[in-house]
Design a protein around this motif. Structure first.
Motif, PDB file in Angstrom:
ATOM      1  N   PRO A 116       0.741  -1.162  -0.264  1.00 13.93           N
ATOM      2  CA  PRO A 116      -0.178   0.235  -0.083  1.00 13.93           C
ATOM      3  C   PRO A 116       1.005   1.235   0.036  1.00 13.93           C
ATOM      4  N   ASP A 118       0.961   3.662   2.025  1.00 15.81           N
ATOM      5  CA  ASP A 118       1.728   4.240   3.159  1.00 15.81           C
ATOM      6  C   ASP A 118       2.548   3.348   3.658  1.00 15.81           C
ATOM      7  N   MET A 288      -2.248  -7.273   6.154  1.00 18.94           N
ATOM      8  CA  MET A 288      -3.181  -6.059   5.521  1.00 18.94           C
ATOM      9  C   MET A 288      -3.865  -4.756   6.258  1.00 18.94           C
ATOM     10  N   GLU A 289      -5.170  -6.461   6.728  1.00 17.42           N
ATOM     11  CA  GLU A 289      -6.418  -5.304   7.444  1.00 17.42           C
ATOM     12  C   GLU A 289      -5.281  -4.965   8.977  1.00 17.42           C
ATOM     13  N   TRP A 290      -4.572  -5.922   9.129  1.00 13.78           N
ATOM     14  CA  TRP A 290      -4.121  -5.502  10.606  1.00 13.78           C
ATOM     15  C   TRP A 290      -3.132  -4.055  10.399  1.00 13.78           C
ATOM     16  N   HIS A 291      -2.757  -3.325   9.591  1.00 10.63           N
ATOM     17  CA  HIS A 291      -2.061  -2.770   9.070  1.00 10.63           C
ATOM     18  C   HIS A 291      -2.794  -1.523   8.960  1.00 10.63           C
ATOM     19  N   ALA A 292      -3.435  -1.521   8.218  1.00 14.61           N
ATOM     20  CA  ALA A 292      -4.691  -0.671   7.812  1.00 14.61           C
ATOM     21  C   ALA A 292      -5.436   0.003   9.897  1.00 14.61           C
ATOM     22  N   ALA A 293      -6.021  -1.147  10.521  1.00 14.09           N
ATOM     23  CA  ALA A 293      -5.830  -0.937  11.431  1.00 14.09           C
ATOM     24  C   ALA A 293      -4.574  -0.377  13.270  1.00 14.09           C
ATOM     25  N   GLY A 294      -3.502  -0.246  12.419  1.00 10.44           N
ATOM     26  CA  GLY A 294      -2.921   0.248  12.770  1.00 10.44           C
ATOM     27  C   GLY A 294      -1.788  -0.437  14.377  1.00 10.44           C
ATOM     28  N   ARG A 297       3.391  -2.098  12.246  1.00  7.93           N
ATOM     29  CA  ARG A 297       4.015  -0.724  12.002  1.00  7.93           C
ATOM     30  C   ARG A 297       5.989  -0.931  11.100  1.00  7.93           C
TER      31      ARG A 297
END
Ligand SMILES: NC(=O)c1ccc[n+]([C@@H]2O[C@H](COP(=O)([O-])OP(=O)(O)OC[C@H]3O[C@@H](n4cnc5c(N)ncnc54)[C@H](OP(=O)(O)O)[C@@H]3O)[C@@H](O)[C@H]2O)c1
Length: 337
Positions: A116, A118, A288-294, A297
């Protein structure tokens, strides 16, 4: 670089003698033919324990000399087969097993992952092996569920930071074991709820948790910690054997497992995906879901130029490193690192 005429050669680092960092050479190689794979212009490559072990001939996989180390990369797709999930120009991360320390690599489509916007190429280069291993370890092998206590040895390392973050994504209470206050601080930044020093960690954990104990221990270090890891488990707890960064593969008497109704479970992502080629893509979707949820990192560690690959291996070997060490493959990336 996309769209530019393909150069006939590209730079790479090869192991020419099995002498560790001293056995590396910067070379020019003919550009690879993509065949059915995805041709990637590499910008960053991960520096991982298997690279160090392979450079000494001490890893289970022993490529014949000369070979390029490098299990994982991130870069921009130059060519992809028809119908592939990525296209020319896409930023991607990829797992290549060996050969990633090169400006051009060919990766199997099932091991190429879209990044993604970011996530930088530098962060992406360190993701496939550590985060997909952490996902396998804690979900499928460890059965970690929300509210469980997870203890991570080597919690400030590349795999350790991934385990801490994945543990938080799964709703666990995470205890990080680290050898220095600086590493403890990093583990806290990754989401660890508690940190305990490596020296005397069992006593600190017992004080912290009381009689309940730990549900899952993720061990990336090996060595002396194994017996105490079994001792700290709750009933039906699990120790996940992930790696031996200490250099020592421990043994344990089987009665230790019997007495406490606990499990010792191995985790080898690289061998599992040989039998299940579709699994990494499903794992990446969760990540990627865990990444979108913050929660995810990636922790960028030191970044070395390709010509400094030996220093990057020395840094990994020294135990000084924080987060994920990478190589910058292109001069522009070196300047920005
Ligand atoms: N099973 C799998 O599928 C899989 C996948 C990826 C990696 N691994 C393995 O996991 C292990 C850790 O990899 P990593 O990338 O996280 O490495 P790393 O970034 O170097 O971290 C390893 C951590 O281990 C600790 N450590 C203890 N004794 C050490 C020593 N003598 N030398 C170096 N570090 C030592 C250090 O933490 P403290 O100083 O805080 O103790 C260090 O932060 C390796 O053995 C690797 O091969 C396995």
């Amino acid at each position: 670089m996309s769209g530019a005429a393909r150069r006939s050669t590209h730079r790479a680092v090869q192991v020419v003698e099995l002498k560790g960092p001293e056995g590396l050479r910067l070379v020019e190689l003919p550009d690879p033919d993509p065949g059915d794979g995805v041709l990637i212009e590499v910008h960053h490559a991960g520096v991982a324990f298997p690279d160090l072990l392979m450079s000494r001939g001490e890893y289970q996989r022993k490529p014949s000399l000369p070979f390029s180390p490098g299990v994982e990369v991130a870069g921009v797709v130059r060519e992809a087969p028809l119908g592939c999930h990525v296209r020319a120009g896409d930023p991607v991360a990829a797992f290549v097993r060996v050969g990633g320390w090169a400006e051009l690599v060919v990766a199997a489509p099932s091991l190429v992952f879209a990044l993604p916007r970011d996530l930088s190429l530098r962060s992406g280069a360190g993701m496939p092996m550590n985060y997909l291993t952490a996902h396998l370890a804690l979900t499928r092998r460890g059965g970690l569920t929300a509210g469980d206590v997870l203890l991570v040895h080597g919690a400030a390392g590349g795999l350790g930071t991934a385990l801490v973050q994945a543990g938080k994504a799964l709703g666990a209470r995470v205890v990080a074991v680290t050898s220095t206050p600086e590493k403890a601080e990093l583990a806290r930044e990754c989401g660890a709820d508690h940190t305990v020093p490596t020296d005397g960690w069992l006593g600190s954990v017992r004080e912290l948790l009381g009689p309940g104990g730990v549900d899952v221990v993720a061990d990336t270090v090996g060595g002396d910690a194994l017996l105490d890891s079994v001792r700290c488990l709750s009933r039906e707890g699990r120790v996940l054997v992930l790696g031996f960064a200490s250099g020592t593969i421990p043994s344990i008497a089987a009665n230790r497992l019997l007495l406490k109704n606990v499990d010792l479970r191995g985790v080898a992502w690289g061998s599992l995906i040989e039998d299940e080629p579709d699994y990494p893509a499903r794992q990446w979707a969760d990540l990627m879901e865990w990444h979108a949820a913050g929660f995810i990192r990636p922790v960028d560690g030191r970044c070395f130029a390709l010509s400094e690959a030996g220093d990057a291996l020395r840094e990994l070997d020294s135990r000084r490193g924080l987060g994920k060490i990478t190589l910058a493959l292109r001069p522009a990336d070196e300047r920005n690192s």
